[in-house]
Design a protein around this motif. Structure first.
Motif, PDB file in Angstrom:
ATOM      1  N   GLY A   1      41.410  20.197  43.258  1.00  0.00           N
ATOM      2  CA  GLY A   1      42.407  19.716  41.953  1.00  0.00           C
ATOM      3  C   GLY A   1      40.429  19.336  40.478  1.00  0.00           C
ATOM      4  O   GLY A   1      39.607  19.428  41.373  1.00  0.00           O
ATOM      5  N   LYS A   2      41.119  18.572  40.026  1.00  0.00           N
ATOM      6  CA  LYS A   2      39.176  17.826  39.287  1.00  0.00           C
ATOM      7  C   LYS A   2      40.130  16.706  39.213  1.00  0.00           C
ATOM      8  O   LYS A   2      40.901  15.972  39.035  1.00  0.00           O
ATOM      9  CB  LYS A   2      39.342  18.869  37.534  1.00  0.00           C
ATOM     10  N   ASP A   3      38.435  15.547  38.766  1.00  0.00           N
ATOM     11  CA  ASP A   3      38.740  14.471  39.143  1.00  0.00           C
ATOM     12  C   ASP A   3      38.526  14.567  37.519  1.00  0.00           C
ATOM     13  O   ASP A   3      37.997  15.450  36.308  1.00  0.00           O
ATOM     14  CB  ASP A   3      37.060  13.714  39.592  1.00  0.00           C
ATOM     15  N   GLU A   4      38.625  13.083  37.337  1.00  0.00           N
ATOM     16  CA  GLU A   4      38.768  12.427  35.149  1.00  0.00           C
ATOM     17  C   GLU A   4      37.311  13.002  34.799  1.00  0.00           C
ATOM     18  O   GLU A   4      36.727  13.403  33.759  1.00  0.00           O
ATOM     19  CB  GLU A   4      38.262  11.090  35.703  1.00  0.00           C
TER      20      GLU A   4
ATOM     21  N   ILE B   1      53.983  28.403  59.152  1.00  0.00           N
ATOM     22  CA  ILE B   1      52.550  27.822  58.309  1.00  0.00           C
ATOM     23  C   ILE B   1      51.908  26.724  59.003  1.00  0.00           C
ATOM     24  O   ILE B   1      52.989  25.316  59.542  1.00  0.00           O
ATOM     25  CB  ILE B   1      52.822  27.829  56.836  1.00  0.00           C
ATOM     26  N   ILE B   2      50.689  26.718  59.267  1.00  0.00           N
ATOM     27  CA  ILE B   2      50.265  25.766  60.110  1.00  0.00           C
ATOM     28  C   ILE B   2      49.355  24.570  58.562  1.00  0.00           C
ATOM     29  O   ILE B   2      49.120  23.666  58.668  1.00  0.00           O
ATOM     30  CB  ILE B   2      49.749  25.796  60.891  1.00  0.00           C
ATOM     31  N   TYR B   3      48.528  25.597  57.502  1.00  0.00           N
ATOM     32  CA  TYR B   3      48.075  25.010  56.557  1.00  0.00           C
ATOM     33  C   TYR B   3      48.647  25.469  55.074  1.00  0.00           C
ATOM     34  O   TYR B   3      48.118  26.535  55.382  1.00  0.00           O
ATOM     35  CB  TYR B   3      46.613  25.288  57.529  1.00  0.00           C
ATOM     36  N   LEU B   4      48.347  25.001  53.867  1.00  0.00           N
ATOM     37  CA  LEU B   4      48.716  25.654  53.172  1.00  0.00           C
ATOM     38  C   LEU B   4      47.116  24.846  52.328  1.00  0.00           C
ATOM     39  O   LEU B   4      47.125  23.335  52.264  1.00  0.00           O
ATOM     40  CB  LEU B   4      50.119  25.183  52.187  1.00  0.00           C
ATOM     41  N   ILE B   5      46.223  25.831  51.194  1.00  0.00           N
ATOM     42  CA  ILE B   5      46.237  24.745  50.345  1.00  0.00           C
ATOM     43  C   ILE B   5      45.714  25.560  49.439  1.00  0.00           C
ATOM     44  O   ILE B   5      45.961  27.041  48.908  1.00  0.00           O
ATOM     45  CB  ILE B   5      44.831  24.988  50.431  1.00  0.00           C
ATOM     46  N   ASP B   6      45.942  25.123  47.721  1.00  0.00           N
ATOM     47  CA  ASP B   6      45.988  26.160  46.902  1.00  0.00           C
ATOM     48  C   ASP B   6      44.936  25.467  45.187  1.00  0.00           C
ATOM     49  O   ASP B   6      44.501  23.995  45.755  1.00  0.00           O
ATOM     50  CB  ASP B   6      47.333  25.854  46.099  1.00  0.00           C
ATOM     51  N   THR B   7      44.838  26.404  44.197  1.00  0.00           N
ATOM     52  CA  THR B   7      44.110  26.327  43.438  1.00  0.00           C
ATOM     53  C   THR B   7      45.285  25.615  42.121  1.00  0.00           C
ATOM     54  O   THR B   7      46.800  26.477  42.024  1.00  0.00           O
ATOM     55  CB  THR B   7      42.911  26.634  43.265  1.00  0.00           C
ATOM     56  N   ARG B   8      45.200  25.164  40.950  1.00  0.00           N
ATOM     57  CA  ARG B   8      45.654  25.035  40.089  1.00  0.00           C
ATOM     58  C   ARG B   8      44.925  24.884  38.563  1.00  0.00           C
ATOM     59  O   ARG B   8      44.269  24.794  38.452  1.00  0.00           O
ATOM     60  CB  ARG B   8      46.491  24.224  39.672  1.00  0.00           C
ATOM     61  N   ARG B   9      45.720  26.137  37.932  1.00  0.00           N
ATOM     62  CA  ARG B   9      44.518  26.056  36.480  1.00  0.00           C
ATOM     63  C   ARG B   9      45.303  26.853  35.768  1.00  0.00           C
ATOM     64  O   ARG B   9      46.635  27.423  35.870  1.00  0.00           O
ATOM     65  CB  ARG B   9      43.046  26.655  36.821  1.00  0.00           C
ATOM     66  N   LYS B  10      45.684  26.452  34.387  1.00  0.00           N
ATOM     67  CA  LYS B  10      46.070  26.554  32.987  1.00  0.00           C
ATOM     68  C   LYS B  10      45.616  28.133  32.215  1.00  0.00           C
ATOM     69  O   LYS B  10      45.900  28.659  31.443  1.00  0.00           O
ATOM     70  CB  LYS B  10      46.183  25.807  31.957  1.00  0.00           C
ATOM     71  N   GLU B  11      43.642  28.349  32.805  1.00  0.00           N
ATOM     72  CA  GLU B  11      43.178  29.786  31.655  1.00  0.00           C
ATOM     73  C   GLU B  11      42.815  30.652  32.565  1.00  0.00           C
ATOM     74  O   GLU B  11      43.480  30.583  34.334  1.00  0.00           O
ATOM     75  CB  GLU B  11      41.885  28.864  30.919  1.00  0.00           C
ATOM     76  N   ASP B  12      42.210  31.181  32.505  1.00  0.00           N
ATOM     77  CA  ASP B  12      42.218  32.764  33.490  1.00  0.00           C
ATOM     78  C   ASP B  12      42.681  33.141  34.519  1.00  0.00           C
ATOM     79  O   ASP B  12      42.648  32.801  35.862  1.00  0.00           O
ATOM     80  CB  ASP B  12      40.487  32.206  33.962  1.00  0.00           C
TER      81      ASP B  12
ATOM     82  N   VAL C   1      39.375  17.267  46.633  1.00  0.00           N
ATOM     83  CA  VAL C   1      40.018  17.833  47.640  1.00  0.00           C
ATOM     84  C   VAL C   1      41.638  17.364  47.819  1.00  0.00           C
ATOM     85  O   VAL C   1      41.184  15.779  47.958  1.00  0.00           O
ATOM     86  CB  VAL C   1      39.643  18.653  48.949  1.00  0.00           C
ATOM     87  N   LYS C   2      42.878  17.516  47.175  1.00  0.00           N
ATOM     88  CA  LYS C   2      44.119  16.266  47.441  1.00  0.00           C
ATOM     89  C   LYS C   2      44.757  16.991  48.916  1.00  0.00           C
ATOM     90  O   LYS C   2      45.250  17.476  48.911  1.00  0.00           O
ATOM     91  CB  LYS C   2      44.736  15.901  46.702  1.00  0.00           C
ATOM     92  N   ASN C   3      45.081  15.999  49.526  1.00  0.00           N
ATOM     93  CA  ASN C   3      45.844  15.711  51.062  1.00  0.00           C
ATOM     94  C   ASN C   3      47.266  15.301  50.242  1.00  0.00           C
ATOM     95  O   ASN C   3      46.864  14.430  49.187  1.00  0.00           O
ATOM     96  CB  ASN C   3      45.535  15.456  52.151  1.00  0.00           C
ATOM     97  N   GLN C   4      48.127  16.057  50.879  1.00  0.00           N
ATOM     98  CA  GLN C   4      49.883  15.391  50.571  1.00  0.00           C
ATOM     99  C   GLN C   4      50.550  15.744  52.336  1.00  0.00           C
ATOM    100  O   GLN C   4      50.796  16.530  52.535  1.00  0.00           O
ATOM    101  CB  GLN C   4      50.997  16.089  49.736  1.00  0.00           C
ATOM    102  N   PRO C   5      51.222  14.538  52.329  1.00  0.00           N
ATOM    103  CA  PRO C   5      51.763  14.731  53.971  1.00  0.00           C
ATOM    104  C   PRO C   5      52.854  15.540  53.123  1.00  0.00           C
ATOM    105  O   PRO C   5      53.384  15.374  52.405  1.00  0.00           O
ATOM    106  CB  PRO C   5      52.104  13.322  53.996  1.00  0.00           C
ATOM    107  N   PHE C   6      53.328  16.791  54.114  1.00  0.00           N
ATOM    108  CA  PHE C   6      54.642  17.649  53.900  1.00  0.00           C
ATOM    109  C   PHE C   6      55.754  16.744  53.545  1.00  0.00           C
ATOM    110  O   PHE C   6      56.792  17.404  52.436  1.00  0.00           O
ATOM    111  CB  PHE C   6      54.475  17.825  55.271  1.00  0.00           C
TER     112      PHE C   6
END
Length: 151
Positions: free
Chosen positions: A58-61, A138-149, A67-72
């Motif tokens: 994601g993006k910071d302020e 699945i042992i690992y999942l990382i994603d990107t998120r955007r609203k453009e392009d 990179v943000k971690n999220q427990p399953f």
């Protein structure tokens, strides 16, 4: 001539096996999303290893990538707690799957729809391992998120 035919048979056989493994990896991801869309935590859990790692970029302020971690378990709780009045769907628009023995990588472009409207797009990168008893996990999942392009 027999030798050439034998070599061709082996090459074609390995090609078919590789395609079968790619389809099995794809099915694991599809089953994960079936559980995701149904808000079925048991089905999602079935498709991941016990030590699965989830991250998102994601993006910071200030606009820098982080990179943000999220427990399953937190992820599962967040999906299961979505109100029934909220419609959501992650639509995979493309798969690129590579397999090497018991390891696989799947790169999937996606669009996320919220209440039947575009919300965001991005890419998922899945790492999977083939377990002798459970199949592809699945042992690992990382994603990107955007609203453009998004095209």
């Amino acid at each position: 001539m027999l030798r050439i035919l034998s070599i061709l048979f082996v090459l074609l056989g390995s090609q078919v096996m590789a395609q079968n493994e790619q389809e099995a990896v794809k099915k694991t991801i599809e089953d994960f999303f079936e559980g995701f869309h149904a808000q079925d935590s048991l089905l999602m859990k079935h498709e991941v290893s016990e030590s699965v790692i989830l991250q998102t970029i994601g993006k910071d302020e200030t606009g820098n990538s982080i990179v943000k971690n999220q427990p399953f378990n937190e992820f599962l709780k967040s999906i299961v707690s979505i109100p029934a009045t909220t419609k959501f769907k992650e639509v995979i628009t493309n798969y690129s799957i590579k397999v090497d023995g018991p390891m696989a990588n799947a790169w999937t472009d996606y669009e996320f729809m919220l209440n039947n409207e575009f919300h965001h797009c991005g890419v998922n990168s899945f790492q999977l391992v083939k377990d002798a008893n459970k199949g592809w996990q699945i042992i690992y999942l990382i994603d990107t998120r955007r609203k453009e392009d998004c095209n």
